[in-house]
Enzyme design. Structure first.
Site, short mmCIF file in Angstrom:
data_model
loop_
_atom_site.label_atom_id
_atom_site.label_comp_id
_atom_site.label_asym_id
_atom_site.label_seq_id
_atom_site.Cartn_x
_atom_site.Cartn_y
_atom_site.Cartn_z
N SER A 176 14.56 4.55 24.12
CA SER A 176 13.72 4.40 25.30
C SER A 176 13.87 3.01 25.91
O SER A 176 14.21 2.04 25.23
CB SER A 176 12.26 4.67 24.95
N ILE A 177 13.60 2.95 27.21
CA ILE A 177 13.67 1.67 27.92
C ILE A 177 12.68 0.69 27.32
O ILE A 177 12.97 -0.51 27.18
CB ILE A 177 13.42 1.88 29.42
N TYR B 61 13.43 15.16 41.16
CA TYR B 61 12.43 14.18 40.75
C TYR B 61 11.04 14.56 41.26
O TYR B 61 10.03 14.20 40.65
CB TYR B 61 12.85 12.78 41.21
N LYS C 292 6.04 7.44 41.50
CA LYS C 292 6.70 6.14 41.41
C LYS C 292 6.51 5.33 42.69
O LYS C 292 6.39 4.10 42.64
CB LYS C 292 8.19 6.31 41.10
N ILE D 247 19.14 6.69 32.58
CA ILE D 247 19.51 6.48 31.19
C ILE D 247 19.11 7.72 30.40
O ILE D 247 18.08 8.33 30.69
CB ILE D 247 18.79 5.24 30.60
N THR E 2 17.17 9.17 28.16
CA THR E 2 15.95 8.93 27.39
C THR E 2 15.18 10.23 27.23
O THR E 2 15.50 11.24 27.87
CB THR E 2 15.05 7.90 28.10
N ALA F 89 12.22 10.79 28.31
CA ALA F 89 11.57 11.07 29.59
C ALA F 89 12.54 11.73 30.57
O ALA F 89 12.16 12.61 31.34
CB ALA F 89 11.02 9.78 30.19
#
Length: 273
Positions: free
Chosen positions: A18-19, A154, A161, A190, A192, A194
């Site tokens: 994860s980030i 998205y 966001k 990335i 991840t 999520a």
């Protein structure tokens, strides 16, 4: 050691891919002492080894939508740390069905859940721990290009966001008089946990890799270093910013025409690729 004697709270780390983990590790490498939160018992099994790896035994239960949990978090932090110097907010959620199909079909319930968890949680967390943040402290959250721009699949998370990025600016103004900075990192795609819920994500990764000026995708190490910078005194005059860490992809108006291994044109809207 840029963050030596600094104390930070990491909210939302899911696993070592994860980030939030990338940022936490970069901060620890620079000397920071860290505390972590976990959502439930299932996630505790993931968070605890990460906390131990990064030299921390301070792990607190937190549902960011629970006022009781937020009060308990503040009390526990105050008891164990006294004051803190930075906070990483890495919390976001949208129901799976809200990331499928068209945005116009988003239900009221899915919209409200997404906004409360992905946006209001930053305000709620900030209010809860604000009395503990030292002057000169820093708050950092995570966003994505799908906020200011359209990104396929998205959907409601993009709207969330956008609201999160606006919240960063308003919070930066409100907390500036306390010499507390608020910023966001907009990382490129990335792999991840999520991201696993976003449709055609492999296509998005390939498209970014081919078209980004640096011709590669970003890593959690890349984001980690930028996150450490924004949470440290190196960024002492930086606030209200959306800092892109995406190998330059955000500067593009239109990418190059991409080809796959067979020489066929790859289009972002071609769902068969």
């Amino acid at each position: 050691m840029i963050l030596k004697r600094k104390k930070g709270l990491i909210v939302g780390v899911a696993n070592q891919k994860s980030i939030a983990y990338g940022i936490a590790k970069a901060c620890r490498d620079m000397g920071a002492d860290l505390a972590f939160t976990y959502l439930n018992d299932a996630l505790l099994k993931r968070v605890e080894p990460i906390a131990n790896e990064l030299g921390s035994d301070k792990i607190y239960k937190l549902d960011a939508n629970s006022d009781e949990d937020l009060i308990n978090l503040k009390n526990s932090l105050e008891k164990d740390f006294g004051k803190i110097d930075f906070v990483l907010h890495a919390v976001a959620f949208a129901p799976k069905e809200a990331l499928e199909g068209e945005f116009v079909n988003t239900s009221r319930e899915a919209f409200n859940v997404t906004m409360q968890t992905s946006v209001y949680s930053l305000l709620a967390l900030t209010n809860a721990v604000l009395p503990l943040i030292n002057e000169g402290g820093s708050i950092l959250t995570l966003t994505y290009l799908g906020g200011p721009k359209f990104v396929p699949h998205y959907n409601v998370m993009g709207v969330a966001k956008a609201a999160l990025e606006s919240s960063v600016r308003y919070l930066a103004h409100d907390l500036g008089s306390k010499n507390i900075r608020v910023n966001a990192i907009s990382a490129g795609p990335i792999k991840t946990l999520a991201a696993s819920g976003i449709g055609d994500f492999r296509m998005i990764l390939k498209w970014n890799e081919i078209n980004a000026p640096l011709k590669r995708n970003v890593t959690i190490e890349d984001v980690g270093k930028s996150g450490m910078y924004l949470l440290s005194d190196l960024a002492s005059a930086v606030t209200g910013e959306i800092h892109y860490v995406d190998c330059g992809y955000n500067i593009l108006g239109m990418g190059d025409i991409a080809k796959d291994e067979e020489g066929k044109t790859i289009l972002a809207w071609d769902k068969d690729k």
